[in-house]
Scaffold this motif. Structure first.
Motif, PDB file in Angstrom:
ATOM      1  N   SER A   6       0.837  -1.210   0.000  1.00 45.90           N
ATOM      2  CA  SER A   6       0.000   0.000   0.000  1.00 45.90           C
ATOM      3  C   SER A   6       0.867   1.253   0.000  1.00 45.90           C
ATOM      4  CB  SER A   6      -0.903   0.032   1.233  1.00 45.90           C
ATOM      5  OG  SER A   6      -1.746  -1.074   1.258  1.00 45.90           O
ATOM      6  N   LYS A   7       1.897   1.242   0.814  1.00 42.81           N
ATOM      7  CA  LYS A   7       2.821   2.380   0.846  1.00 42.81           C
ATOM      8  C   LYS A   7       3.537   2.528  -0.479  1.00 42.81           C
ATOM      9  CE  LYS A   7       3.728   2.569   5.789  1.00 42.81           C
ATOM     10  NZ  LYS A   7       4.745   2.440   6.839  1.00 42.81           N
ATOM     11  N   TRP A   8       3.940   1.410  -1.072  1.00 48.67           N
ATOM     12  CA  TRP A   8       4.608   1.450  -2.372  1.00 48.67           C
ATOM     13  C   TRP A   8       3.693   2.085  -3.414  1.00 48.67           C
ATOM     14  CZ3 TRP A   8       2.921  -1.578  -6.644  1.00 48.67           C
ATOM     15  CH2 TRP A   8       3.727  -1.470  -7.780  1.00 48.67           C
ATOM     16  N   LEU A   9       2.441   1.665  -3.419  1.00 45.61           N
ATOM     17  CA  LEU A   9       1.495   2.206  -4.391  1.00 45.61           C
ATOM     18  C   LEU A   9       1.274   3.699  -4.173  1.00 45.61           C
ATOM     19  CD1 LEU A   9      -0.458   1.623  -6.713  1.00 45.61           C
ATOM     20  CD2 LEU A   9      -2.205   1.142  -5.011  1.00 45.61           C
ATOM     21  N   ALA A  10       1.084   4.101  -2.913  1.00 44.62           N
ATOM     22  CA  ALA A  10       0.793   5.503  -2.618  1.00 44.62           C
ATOM     23  C   ALA A  10       2.008   6.412  -2.758  1.00 44.62           C
ATOM     24  CB  ALA A  10       0.221   5.617  -1.200  1.00 44.62           C
ATOM     25  N   TYR A  11       3.116   6.007  -2.196  1.00 47.45           N
ATOM     26  CA  TYR A  11       4.280   6.900  -2.138  1.00 47.45           C
ATOM     27  C   TYR A  11       5.202   6.801  -3.348  1.00 47.45           C
ATOM     28  CZ  TYR A  11       2.985   7.299   2.778  1.00 47.45           C
ATOM     29  OH  TYR A  11       2.317   7.509   3.940  1.00 47.45           O
ATOM     30  N   THR A  12       5.246   5.644  -3.973  1.00 46.36           N
ATOM     31  CA  THR A  12       6.187   5.473  -5.076  1.00 46.36           C
ATOM     32  C   THR A  12       5.484   5.580  -6.429  1.00 46.36           C
ATOM     33  OG1 THR A  12       7.538   4.047  -3.674  1.00 46.36           O
ATOM     34  CG2 THR A  12       7.951   3.966  -6.029  1.00 46.36           C
ATOM     35  N   VAL A  13       4.483   4.754  -6.650  1.00 41.17           N
ATOM     36  CA  VAL A  13       3.844   4.723  -7.965  1.00 41.17           C
ATOM     37  C   VAL A  13       3.106   6.030  -8.253  1.00 41.17           C
ATOM     38  CG1 VAL A  13       2.162   3.528  -9.413  1.00 41.17           C
ATOM     39  CG2 VAL A  13       3.691   2.206  -7.948  1.00 41.17           C
ATOM     40  N   LEU A  14       2.281   6.467  -7.333  1.00 39.10           N
ATOM     41  CA  LEU A  14       1.506   7.691  -7.595  1.00 39.10           C
ATOM     42  C   LEU A  14       2.394   8.928  -7.708  1.00 39.10           C
ATOM     43  CD1 LEU A  14      -1.700   7.088  -5.447  1.00 39.10           C
ATOM     44  CD2 LEU A  14      -1.379   6.811  -7.911  1.00 39.10           C
ATOM     45  N   ILE A  15       3.405   9.010  -6.866  1.00 41.98           N
ATOM     46  CA  ILE A  15       4.330  10.151  -6.960  1.00 41.98           C
ATOM     47  C   ILE A  15       5.153  10.052  -8.241  1.00 41.98           C
ATOM     48  CG2 ILE A  15       6.399  11.180  -5.922  1.00 41.98           C
ATOM     49  CD1 ILE A  15       5.037  10.663  -3.189  1.00 41.98           C
ATOM     50  N   GLY A  16       5.544   8.833  -8.628  1.00 44.72           N
ATOM     51  CA  GLY A  16       6.276   8.644  -9.868  1.00 44.72           C
ATOM     52  C   GLY A  16       5.455   9.004 -11.106  1.00 44.72           C
ATOM     53  N   LEU A  17       4.149   8.794 -11.023  1.00 47.18           N
ATOM     54  CA  LEU A  17       3.262   9.135 -12.144  1.00 47.18           C
ATOM     55  C   LEU A  17       2.927  10.624 -12.212  1.00 47.18           C
ATOM     56  CD1 LEU A  17       0.774   6.130 -12.054  1.00 47.18           C
ATOM     57  CD2 LEU A  17       2.387   6.673 -13.879  1.00 47.18           C
ATOM     58  N   PHE A  18       3.285  11.375 -11.203  1.00 42.68           N
ATOM     59  CA  PHE A  18       2.938  12.792 -11.143  1.00 42.68           C
ATOM     60  C   PHE A  18       3.384  13.589 -12.378  1.00 42.68           C
ATOM     61  CE2 PHE A  18       3.466  17.186  -9.678  1.00 42.68           C
ATOM     62  CZ  PHE A  18       2.159  17.438  -9.288  1.00 42.68           C
ATOM     63  N   PRO A  19       4.620  13.429 -12.874  1.00 43.14           N
ATOM     64  CA  PRO A  19       5.004  14.183 -14.085  1.00 43.14           C
ATOM     65  C   PRO A  19       4.147  13.841 -15.305  1.00 43.14           C
ATOM     66  CG  PRO A  19       6.951  13.300 -13.009  1.00 43.14           C
ATOM     67  CD  PRO A  19       5.762  12.706 -12.321  1.00 43.14           C
ATOM     68  N   ILE A  20       3.779  12.569 -15.445  1.00 46.48           N
ATOM     69  CA  ILE A  20       2.948  12.162 -16.576  1.00 46.48           C
ATOM     70  C   ILE A  20       1.561  12.779 -16.457  1.00 46.48           C
ATOM     71  CG2 ILE A  20       1.883  10.167 -17.733  1.00 46.48           C
ATOM     72  CD1 ILE A  20       4.350   8.527 -16.736  1.00 46.48           C
ATOM     73  N   PHE A  21       0.955  12.676 -15.279  1.00 45.82           N
ATOM     74  CA  PHE A  21      -0.369  13.254 -15.067  1.00 45.82           C
ATOM     75  C   PHE A  21      -0.350  14.776 -15.211  1.00 45.82           C
ATOM     76  CE2 PHE A  21      -1.473   9.465 -12.162  1.00 45.82           C
ATOM     77  CZ  PHE A  21      -1.958   8.736 -13.233  1.00 45.82           C
ATOM     78  N   SER A  22       0.702  15.401 -14.705  1.00 46.92           N
ATOM     79  CA  SER A  22       0.807  16.864 -14.782  1.00 46.92           C
ATOM     80  C   SER A  22       0.865  17.345 -16.223  1.00 46.92           C
ATOM     81  CB  SER A  22       2.043  17.355 -14.034  1.00 46.92           C
ATOM     82  OG  SER A  22       1.951  17.044 -12.682  1.00 46.92           O
ATOM     83  N   ARG A  23       1.714  16.720 -17.006  1.00 47.42           N
ATOM     84  CA  ARG A  23       1.832  17.112 -18.417  1.00 47.42           C
ATOM     85  C   ARG A  23       0.502  16.903 -19.142  1.00 47.42           C
ATOM     86  NH1 ARG A  23       5.884  17.968 -22.090  1.00 47.42           N
ATOM     87  NH2 ARG A  23       7.430  17.329 -20.558  1.00 47.42           N
ATOM     88  N   PHE A  24      -0.161  15.775 -18.863  1.00 43.24           N
ATOM     89  CA  PHE A  24      -1.432  15.501 -19.519  1.00 43.24           C
ATOM     90  C   PHE A  24      -2.476  16.548 -19.140  1.00 43.24           C
ATOM     91  CE2 PHE A  24      -5.468  13.231 -20.140  1.00 43.24           C
ATOM     92  CZ  PHE A  24      -5.313  12.887 -21.483  1.00 43.24           C
ATOM     93  N   LEU A  25      -2.503  16.934 -17.869  1.00 41.94           N
ATOM     94  CA  LEU A  25      -3.437  17.973 -17.417  1.00 41.94           C
ATOM     95  C   LEU A  25      -3.135  19.308 -18.088  1.00 41.94           C
ATOM     96  CD1 LEU A  25      -5.754  18.835 -15.540  1.00 41.94           C
ATOM     97  CD2 LEU A  25      -4.034  19.327 -13.800  1.00 41.94           C
ATOM     98  N   VAL A  26      -1.875  19.654 -18.187  1.00 45.46           N
ATOM     99  CA  VAL A  26      -1.479  20.892 -18.869  1.00 45.46           C
ATOM    100  C   VAL A  26      -1.882  20.826 -20.337  1.00 45.46           C
ATOM    101  CG1 VAL A  26       0.505  22.265 -19.614  1.00 45.46           C
ATOM    102  CG2 VAL A  26       0.359  21.462 -17.249  1.00 45.46           C
ATOM    103  N   TRP A  27      -1.706  19.676 -20.961  1.00 44.65           N
ATOM    104  CA  TRP A  27      -2.089  19.498 -22.359  1.00 44.65           C
ATOM    105  C   TRP A  27      -3.591  19.711 -22.549  1.00 44.65           C
ATOM    106  CZ3 TRP A  27      -5.135  15.472 -24.467  1.00 44.65           C
ATOM    107  CH2 TRP A  27      -5.186  15.445 -25.865  1.00 44.65           C
ATOM    108  N   LEU A  28      -4.389  19.229 -21.567  1.00 42.81           N
ATOM    109  CA  LEU A  28      -5.845  19.385 -21.657  1.00 42.81           C
ATOM    110  C   LEU A  28      -6.287  20.844 -21.640  1.00 42.81           C
ATOM    111  CD1 LEU A  28      -7.158  16.541 -19.317  1.00 42.81           C
ATOM    112  CD2 LEU A  28      -7.399  16.676 -21.803  1.00 42.81           C
ATOM    113  N   VAL A  29      -5.569  21.694 -20.929  1.00 41.68           N
ATOM    114  CA  VAL A  29      -6.031  23.078 -20.755  1.00 41.68           C
ATOM    115  C   VAL A  29      -5.287  24.093 -21.622  1.00 41.68           C
ATOM    116  CG1 VAL A  29      -6.883  22.628 -18.422  1.00 41.68           C
ATOM    117  CG2 VAL A  29      -4.544  23.475 -18.743  1.00 41.68           C
ATOM    118  N   THR A  30      -4.337  23.634 -22.433  1.00 39.70           N
ATOM    119  CA  THR A  30      -3.623  24.571 -23.303  1.00 39.70           C
ATOM    120  C   THR A  30      -4.158  24.472 -24.724  1.00 39.70           C
ATOM    121  OG1 THR A  30      -1.889  22.917 -23.686  1.00 39.70           O
ATOM    122  CG2 THR A  30      -1.494  24.554 -21.948  1.00 39.70           C
ATOM    123  N   LYS A  31      -3.799  25.448 -25.522  1.00 41.30           N
ATOM    124  CA  LYS A  31      -4.224  25.456 -26.919  1.00 41.30           C
ATOM    125  C   LYS A  31      -3.612  24.278 -27.659  1.00 41.30           C
ATOM    126  CE  LYS A  31      -4.880  30.398 -27.238  1.00 41.30           C
ATOM    127  NZ  LYS A  31      -4.485  31.649 -27.877  1.00 41.30           N
TER     128      LYS A  31
END
Length: 136
Positions: A6-31
């Protein structure tokens, strides 16, 4: 689900996915055409987070077979080296590197790193469970 996993999933996987999710979110709201929805560097960062977490967790593991620990550290180190080479290729830029091929490579390597990390933390969870059952 065991605490370690559970800790691995929360602290490692989700935090590791943060750059991917962030870029995708930025892509959604930009031209359209301003930014790509996915970039190889984000997948490389994800893989590196997982692999470094593997090495860190193995180094602090007491009740495990030494040869297994050495093999896991070796595989993680080799994958870190592959990530490093792929990162260098993304920095070259221009027409000398096929960005689509790099994207496929880093996605496959990131998935391999996720699989390795999942298997490792599944085993660590079992080791941790066995240790807690033996402690009175």
């Amino acid at each position: 689900m065991q605490t370690v996993k559970s800790k691995w999933l929360a602290y490692t996987v989700l935090i590791g996915l943060f750059p991917i999710f962030s870029r995708f979110l930025v892509w959604l709201v930009t031209k359209e055409g301003s930014i790509e929805p996915f970039a190889p560097q984000d997948f490389i960062a994800f893989g590196l987070v997982l692999l470094i977490s593997n090495i860190n967790e193995i180094e602090h593991l007491v009740d495990a077979d030494r040869s297994w620990k050495t093999a896991q550290n070796g595989m993680s180190a080799c994958l870190i080296a592959v990530h490093g080479v792929l990162l260098c290729l993304t920095l070259v830029g221009g027409d000398s590197v096929d960005r689509q091929a790099i994207m496929y490579c880093v996605a496959i390597i990131a998935l391999a790193s996720l699989g390795l990390s999942y298997m490792l933390f599944t085993r660590i969870s079992k080791i941790d469970l066995n240790r807690s059952e033996r402690v009175p």
